[in-house]
Motif scaffolding. Structure first.
Motif, PDB file in Angstrom:
ATOM      1  N   GLU A   1      27.577  83.929  69.260  1.00  0.00           N
ATOM      2  CA  GLU A   1      28.415  84.685  69.951  1.00  0.00           C
ATOM      3  C   GLU A   1      29.297  85.492  69.077  1.00  0.00           C
ATOM      4  O   GLU A   1      29.542  86.865  69.025  1.00  0.00           O
ATOM      5  CB  GLU A   1      28.999  84.353  71.092  1.00  0.00           C
ATOM      6  CG  GLU A   1      28.055  84.501  72.639  1.00  0.00           C
ATOM      7  CD  GLU A   1      29.036  84.044  73.679  1.00  0.00           C
ATOM      8  OE1 GLU A   1      29.506  84.854  74.306  1.00  0.00           O
ATOM      9  OE2 GLU A   1      29.117  82.819  74.107  1.00  0.00           O
ATOM     10  N   LEU A   2      30.324  84.590  68.290  1.00  0.00           N
ATOM     11  CA  LEU A   2      31.258  85.059  67.795  1.00  0.00           C
ATOM     12  C   LEU A   2      30.875  85.978  66.568  1.00  0.00           C
ATOM     13  O   LEU A   2      31.340  86.802  65.965  1.00  0.00           O
ATOM     14  CB  LEU A   2      32.093  83.832  67.283  1.00  0.00           C
ATOM     15  CG  LEU A   2      33.561  84.104  66.869  1.00  0.00           C
ATOM     16  CD1 LEU A   2      34.260  84.841  68.037  1.00  0.00           C
ATOM     17  CD2 LEU A   2      34.370  82.909  66.291  1.00  0.00           C
ATOM     18  N   ALA A   3      29.886  85.722  65.791  1.00  0.00           N
ATOM     19  CA  ALA A   3      29.294  86.272  64.743  1.00  0.00           C
ATOM     20  C   ALA A   3      28.852  87.626  65.023  1.00  0.00           C
ATOM     21  O   ALA A   3      29.035  88.428  64.353  1.00  0.00           O
ATOM     22  CB  ALA A   3      28.301  85.281  64.136  1.00  0.00           C
ATOM     23  N   ALA A   4      28.506  87.843  66.471  1.00  0.00           N
ATOM     24  CA  ALA A   4      27.791  89.188  66.691  1.00  0.00           C
ATOM     25  C   ALA A   4      29.120  89.993  67.354  1.00  0.00           C
ATOM     26  O   ALA A   4      28.756  91.292  67.489  1.00  0.00           O
ATOM     27  CB  ALA A   4      27.009  88.879  68.150  1.00  0.00           C
ATOM     28  N   ASP A   5      30.271  89.294  67.282  1.00  0.00           N
ATOM     29  CA  ASP A   5      31.437  90.083  68.232  1.00  0.00           C
ATOM     30  C   ASP A   5      31.894  90.963  67.097  1.00  0.00           C
ATOM     31  O   ASP A   5      32.389  90.681  65.986  1.00  0.00           O
ATOM     32  CB  ASP A   5      32.452  89.120  68.432  1.00  0.00           C
ATOM     33  CG  ASP A   5      33.717  89.596  69.214  1.00  0.00           C
ATOM     34  OD1 ASP A   5      33.885  90.767  69.019  1.00  0.00           O
ATOM     35  OD2 ASP A   5      33.949  88.674  70.047  1.00  0.00           O
ATOM     36  N   PRO A   6      32.133  92.228  67.356  1.00  0.00           N
ATOM     37  CA  PRO A   6      32.798  93.338  66.417  1.00  0.00           C
ATOM     38  C   PRO A   6      34.074  93.033  66.009  1.00  0.00           C
ATOM     39  O   PRO A   6      34.709  93.684  65.221  1.00  0.00           O
ATOM     40  CB  PRO A   6      32.386  94.647  67.154  1.00  0.00           C
ATOM     41  CG  PRO A   6      32.431  94.310  68.551  1.00  0.00           C
ATOM     42  CD  PRO A   6      31.588  92.990  68.654  1.00  0.00           C
ATOM     43  N   HIS A   7      34.704  92.252  66.759  1.00  0.00           N
ATOM     44  CA  HIS A   7      36.257  92.007  66.801  1.00  0.00           C
ATOM     45  C   HIS A   7      36.379  90.696  65.932  1.00  0.00           C
ATOM     46  O   HIS A   7      37.592  90.440  65.799  1.00  0.00           O
ATOM     47  CB  HIS A   7      37.024  91.878  67.936  1.00  0.00           C
ATOM     48  CG  HIS A   7      37.104  93.094  68.906  1.00  0.00           C
ATOM     49  ND1 HIS A   7      37.500  94.232  68.318  1.00  0.00           N
ATOM     50  CD2 HIS A   7      36.474  93.511  70.098  1.00  0.00           C
ATOM     51  CE1 HIS A   7      37.353  95.308  69.155  1.00  0.00           C
ATOM     52  NE2 HIS A   7      36.691  94.807  70.260  1.00  0.00           N
ATOM     53  N   ALA A   8      35.463  90.239  65.361  1.00  0.00           N
ATOM     54  CA  ALA A   8      35.598  88.830  64.723  1.00  0.00           C
ATOM     55  C   ALA A   8      34.693  88.971  63.289  1.00  0.00           C
ATOM     56  O   ALA A   8      33.732  89.542  63.295  1.00  0.00           O
ATOM     57  CB  ALA A   8      35.042  87.711  65.588  1.00  0.00           C
ATOM     58  N   TYR A   9      35.484  88.185  62.346  1.00  0.00           N
ATOM     59  CA  TYR A   9      34.543  88.276  60.962  1.00  0.00           C
ATOM     60  C   TYR A   9      35.204  86.795  60.575  1.00  0.00           C
ATOM     61  O   TYR A   9      35.912  86.073  60.516  1.00  0.00           O
ATOM     62  CB  TYR A   9      35.712  89.097  60.058  1.00  0.00           C
ATOM     63  CG  TYR A   9      35.254  89.186  58.561  1.00  0.00           C
ATOM     64  CD1 TYR A   9      34.141  89.392  58.122  1.00  0.00           C
ATOM     65  CD2 TYR A   9      36.267  88.510  57.673  1.00  0.00           C
ATOM     66  CE1 TYR A   9      33.617  89.446  56.855  1.00  0.00           C
ATOM     67  CE2 TYR A   9      35.809  88.393  56.251  1.00  0.00           C
ATOM     68  CZ  TYR A   9      34.673  88.990  55.908  1.00  0.00           C
ATOM     69  OH  TYR A   9      34.267  88.833  54.512  1.00  0.00           O
ATOM     70  N   ILE A  10      33.536  86.411  60.189  1.00  0.00           N
ATOM     71  CA  ILE A  10      33.532  84.898  59.794  1.00  0.00           C
ATOM     72  C   ILE A  10      33.088  84.944  58.596  1.00  0.00           C
ATOM     73  O   ILE A  10      32.117  85.591  58.131  1.00  0.00           O
ATOM     74  CB  ILE A  10      32.454  84.156  60.687  1.00  0.00           C
ATOM     75  CG1 ILE A  10      32.610  84.363  62.268  1.00  0.00           C
ATOM     76  CG2 ILE A  10      32.058  82.595  60.276  1.00  0.00           C
ATOM     77  CD1 ILE A  10      31.616  83.737  63.073  1.00  0.00           C
ATOM     78  N   ARG A  11      33.815  84.263  57.614  1.00  0.00           N
ATOM     79  CA  ARG A  11      33.623  84.211  56.176  1.00  0.00           C
ATOM     80  C   ARG A  11      33.268  82.823  55.804  1.00  0.00           C
ATOM     81  O   ARG A  11      34.363  81.906  55.733  1.00  0.00           O
ATOM     82  CB  ARG A  11      34.535  84.796  55.524  1.00  0.00           C
ATOM     83  CG  ARG A  11      34.610  84.667  53.864  1.00  0.00           C
ATOM     84  CD  ARG A  11      33.726  85.766  53.530  1.00  0.00           C
ATOM     85  NE  ARG A  11      33.270  85.735  51.954  1.00  0.00           N
ATOM     86  CZ  ARG A  11      32.624  86.484  51.285  1.00  0.00           C
ATOM     87  NH1 ARG A  11      32.274  87.949  51.853  1.00  0.00           N
ATOM     88  NH2 ARG A  11      32.216  86.459  49.870  1.00  0.00           N
ATOM     89  N   PRO A  12      32.074  82.210  55.442  1.00  0.00           N
ATOM     90  CA  PRO A  12      32.158  80.806  54.941  1.00  0.00           C
ATOM     91  C   PRO A  12      32.765  80.402  53.737  1.00  0.00           C
ATOM     92  O   PRO A  12      33.513  81.302  53.057  1.00  0.00           O
ATOM     93  CB  PRO A  12      30.464  80.752  54.407  1.00  0.00           C
ATOM     94  CG  PRO A  12      30.026  81.924  54.759  1.00  0.00           C
ATOM     95  CD  PRO A  12      30.884  83.234  55.125  1.00  0.00           C
ATOM     96  N   SER A  13      33.257  79.392  53.707  1.00  0.00           N
ATOM     97  CA  SER A  13      34.082  78.358  52.626  1.00  0.00           C
ATOM     98  C   SER A  13      33.391  78.973  51.142  1.00  0.00           C
ATOM     99  O   SER A  13      32.264  79.113  51.205  1.00  0.00           O
ATOM    100  CB  SER A  13      34.141  77.049  52.784  1.00  0.00           C
ATOM    101  OG  SER A  13      34.721  76.690  51.592  1.00  0.00           O
ATOM    102  N   PRO A  14      34.289  79.309  50.252  1.00  0.00           N
ATOM    103  CA  PRO A  14      33.746  79.676  48.808  1.00  0.00           C
ATOM    104  C   PRO A  14      32.743  78.467  48.455  1.00  0.00           C
ATOM    105  O   PRO A  14      33.222  77.454  48.527  1.00  0.00           O
ATOM    106  CB  PRO A  14      35.017  79.617  47.950  1.00  0.00           C
ATOM    107  CG  PRO A  14      36.308  79.986  48.900  1.00  0.00           C
ATOM    108  CD  PRO A  14      35.690  79.311  50.263  1.00  0.00           C
ATOM    109  N   SER A  15      31.495  78.567  48.176  1.00  0.00           N
ATOM    110  CA  SER A  15      30.596  77.515  48.060  1.00  0.00           C
ATOM    111  C   SER A  15      30.714  76.500  47.323  1.00  0.00           C
ATOM    112  O   SER A  15      30.397  75.188  47.660  1.00  0.00           O
ATOM    113  CB  SER A  15      29.269  78.146  47.808  1.00  0.00           C
ATOM    114  OG  SER A  15      29.158  78.618  46.346  1.00  0.00           O
ATOM    115  N   ALA A  16      31.831  76.528  46.424  1.00  0.00           N
ATOM    116  CA  ALA A  16      32.043  75.260  45.521  1.00  0.00           C
ATOM    117  C   ALA A  16      33.406  75.573  44.783  1.00  0.00           C
ATOM    118  O   ALA A  16      33.844  76.347  44.766  1.00  0.00           O
ATOM    119  CB  ALA A  16      31.004  75.034  44.609  1.00  0.00           C
ATOM    120  N   GLY A  17      33.626  74.303  44.098  1.00  0.00           N
ATOM    121  CA  GLY A  17      34.950  74.574  43.264  1.00  0.00           C
ATOM    122  C   GLY A  17      36.037  73.452  43.550  1.00  0.00           C
ATOM    123  O   GLY A  17      35.872  72.708  44.503  1.00  0.00           O
ATOM    124  N   SER A  18      37.070  73.229  42.542  1.00  0.00           N
ATOM    125  CA  SER A  18      38.252  72.612  42.749  1.00  0.00           C
ATOM    126  C   SER A  18      38.788  72.837  44.326  1.00  0.00           C
ATOM    127  O   SER A  18      38.649  73.891  44.670  1.00  0.00           O
ATOM    128  CB  SER A  18      38.876  72.326  41.807  1.00  0.00           C
ATOM    129  OG  SER A  18      39.940  73.662  41.891  1.00  0.00           O
TER     130      SER A  18
END
Lengths: 371, 371
Positions: free
Chosen positions: B153-170
Motif C-alpha cells: 500500500e505504502l509503495a503505491a502511495d504517491p506521498h511515500a518514497y521507499i528506498r531500500p538500504s544500500p545493498s552492501a558495505g561497511s
C-alpha cells in the motif's frame, strides 16, 4: 535557549549521544610530565635497569612497582621505552588476577565501600590493588588522593596497594596507563584488582573494556540521585549493589532492590550468560559484602566454565591494540598544526549546515595528506 | 568451550562490548559498484547535469531523486564528485523534515507497522520517505526489498518514497549514504523520514546519531523475543511501542506496557528532558498509532522549546564530520597492503598475551609511517 543547551553540554560534547567525537587525543610531551620529571629527577640516582625493575616487581617490592608505574605514566619518550620493556617482561607473569570495575556517582559512598570491601578481601588473604580512571582529575586535582586519605585502613594494609589515577590526560591515554599498570600489579602478585571510576561519563565504557566484572553502586530512591548516572551504564553492570542500606534506610533500599531486580529482568541477556544480580549493602555497617563477593565468584565460575572469561580477556587485548592504533591515527591528524588551524572554521560551517559533514571531512583530509 | 564462544561471536566481533573494533572500514571501489555501474550505463544517455539533478529534486521528481540517490550510493569517484555537488546545492533546502528512527528485532512486525503508521501519516497530508540501514543485507540480499514488496500500500502511495538500504558495505559507509539520502529527500519535499533498522547490532547507535526521535518496537513477553535486542538500545528509545496488541494478546501487551513503564522510570533522565513513553499498538488492527504520533509531536514541541532539537541536529552534523574523518584515517591504515599483511600475526600475539596491545600498535604504526 540553544545557548542554555550549549552551556549545559559543553563539557560533555566529546561523548554526545554516547559516541566519541574527536576524543582520545593524547597531548604528547605535555600533561603531567612536569611532576613526573620532578619525581624522576629526585629519584635519578635510584633509577634502575629494566631487569632490576622486573626483578623488584616479581619480588613484590612495592617501591619498585610504584617507580615502574610512574614510568608507565610518564609521557617522555625515554621513559616510555623503558616502561614498554618492563611491561613486555612482566607480561608472562600477568593475567592471573580478578579484575573488578567499580563505579557509582559521587555521594554513593564509593571510597567507603572500596575500603570495607577491600578489607573484607585482604582479611581472607587476598592481595588487592586499587586503581582509578578519572580523567576529570585534571580539573579537580587531588580528588582521588583525597579518597586515598579517606581509605586510611586500606592504605595502611600491607596486602593492599592504592594508586591514584594518572593525574591528567585524555581518556584514551589514562586508560592505556591504567591497563598497563594492571599488568605490573599482577606481576607483583596482586590477585585482585579494583578499577574504580565515577559513573558520569565515558570512562565506564573504558573500564568495562578492561575488567572481568563490573559492579555498579547505587542508592535507594529512583529520583535525583540517579540523574548523575549516564544512560547505558546500568546495562553494563554484572551486579548492582544498593549501598547505604543501614539505619532508617534499610526498608527503602530493599524496595529499590526489588525494583531494580524486576527492571533487570527486562534487559536483554548478556553475552556472558550471566543474569545480573541486585543486592543491598552497607559499607558503613559492613553488611552485604559477602553476597557481592559470592556473586563475583559465581560469575567467575560460570564464565570460566562456558569459556566466556578467557574469550573476553583475549578480545579485550585485541580491542586495546586497535584502540591504541586508532587513537594515534587520530591524534596525529588532530594535533597537526595545519588541521588545528583549519578545523574550527569547518566545524562552524558544518554546524550551520553550510557544507555537508562529508565534504568538510574530505577537504580537511586532502589538506592533511598533501602537506 | 572457547571455540564455542568464538563461533557464536565471530559475526559480532566488530562490536565486542559495544565498542567498535576495527570497523567503519569502507572498501572503496568494490562493493555494489557492479550493480550501480550497470544501472548507470543503462541510464547513461539520461545522465543529467548537476543543476538538472538539483532542479528535478526540488520539483519533487521521484525519478530524478532516485537517480541522485544512486549516485550517492556509488563508490566510483566520478559519481561521488557529482553526488557531493548535488548535496551541497540541496543543503539549503534540507533539514525541515522530522527524522524518526524505527527499530525492532525481526518478527516484531516492523514492515507492517511502517506501512500502517506511514499510511496514517500520508492520510494526514504528510509526505514520507522510508530509508533503511541494514549492513547485513550484504549477506541476506533482498531482505529489505522483500519488505518493500510487503509494504504494498505504502509503495503505491504517491506521498511515500521507499528506498531500500544500500545493498552492501561497511556500517560507516552505509550510514554516510543514508544520511546524505535524507538531505536529498528533504530537498525533494518529504517532511517525514523514517530510518528503519534491525535491533540487533551497532546500526541502532548509528541511526540514533542521525534522527530526531527514536522509536523502539517490542513484543509482549519479557522472554525469548527480547534476547535479540542488544543491550543499551532500550535506553536510547524515546518511545517504546509494544506491537501486536490485538486479539488474545491485548492483555499480555498491557501487562508488558506497565512493566516497561516502571522500568523506564529507573533509567537516567535523557539529555532532551523527555521522559520516554510506553504504548501498546497493533499495526494489524491499526490501533495505538495516534498515541505514538501524538507522543512524537509532544517530543518535538518540548525539544523545540528547550532548544534541544536544534542543538542535537548541529551536534549530529559535527559528529558526522569527525566520524567521516576518523573512518578515512582508519581505512587508509587498515587497507594498506603492508598493514593488511602484518596485522593478523600481531593480533594473534596480542590475544595470546605474547606482546602488549600498546607495543603491537606502536610497531604497526611505525611500519605505516615509514613506508
Amino acid at each position: 535557549m540553544d545557548a542554555e543547551w550549549q552551556h549545559q553540554h559543553i563539557e560533555n560534547h566529546d561523548d554526545f549521544l554516547g559516541l566519541t567525537v574527536n576524543s582520545g587525543i593524547e597531548q604528547p610531551e605535555s600533561f603531567s610530565s612536569e611532576s613526573v620529571t620532578r619525581f624522576l629527577s629526585r629519584k635519578r640516582k635510584a633509577l634502575l635497569s629494566v631487569d632490576e625493575y622486573v626483578r623488584g616487581i616479581l619480588e613484590g617490592n612495592i617501591t619498585v612497582l610504584s617507580q615502574a608505574v610512574t614510568l608507565v605514566e610518564s609521557s617522555k619518550k625515554e621513559h616510555q621505552i623503558i616502561a614498554q620493556d618492563i611491561i613486555l617482561k612482566c607480561l608472562p607473569y600477568s593475567g592471573k588476577s580478578l579484575r573488578i570495575g567499580i563505579t557509582g556517582v559521587p555521594g554513593v559512598g564509593k571510597s567507603t565501600f572500596i575500603e570495607a570491601f577491600g578489607k573484607f578481601l585482604t582479611n581472607q588473604g587476598r592481595r588487592l590493588a586499587v586503581l582509578a580512571i578519572d580523567p576529570s582529575s585534571e580539573r579537580s586535582r587531588g580528588s582521588i588522593l583525597g579518597d586515598k586519605t579517606r581509605m586510611e585502613e586500606l592504605a595502611a594494609d600491607p596486602h593492599a596497594y592504592i594508586r591514584p589515577s594518572p593525574s591528567a590526560g585524555s581518556l584514551g591515554g589514562v586508560a592505556r596507563k591504567t591497563r598497563e599498570t594492571v599488568i605490573l600489579c599482577e606481576a607483583a602478585g596482586f590477585d585482585t584488582v579494583f578499577i574504580e571510576t565515577v559513573g558520569v561519563g565515558q570512562s565506564e565504557t573504558v573500564v568495562h573494556s578492561m575488567v572481568d566484572f563490573f559492579l555498579l553502586l547505587m542508592l535507594a530512591g529512583a529520583g535525583d540521585e540517579l540523574q548523575g548516572i549516564k544512560r547505558g551504564i546500568m546495562e553494563m553492570a554484572d551486579v548492582i549493589a544498593i549501598n547505604k542500606a543501614d539505619g532508617d534506610n534499610i526498608h527503602k533500599a530493599e524496595l529499590a532492590r526489588v525494583q531494580y531486580k524486576n527492571a533487570m529482568h527486562l534487559f536483554p541477556t548478556a553475552d556472558s550468560g550471566w543474569t545480573p544480580q541486585v543486592f543491598t549493602c552497607s559499607a558503613y555497617a559492613k553488611t552485604g559484602l559477602e553476597q557481592v563477593w559470592s556473586a563475583i565468584n559465581d560469575y567467575t565460575k560460570l564464565t570460566g566454565d562456558n569459556g566466556y572469561f578467557r574469550y573476553k580477556r583475549s578480545e579485550q587485548a585485541r580491542f586495546w591494540m586497535f584502540e591504541t592504533i586508532n587513537d594515534r591515527l587520530k591524534s596525529d591528524f588532530y594535533l597537526n598544526p595545519v588541521i588545528k588551524a583549519a578545523l574550527p572554521d569547518f566545524e562552524e560551517k558544518v554546524q550551520r549546515e553550510e557544507i555537508s559533514p562529508f565534504s568538510a571531512a574530505t577537504q580537511l583530509l586532502e589538506n592533511y595528506y598533501h602537506l
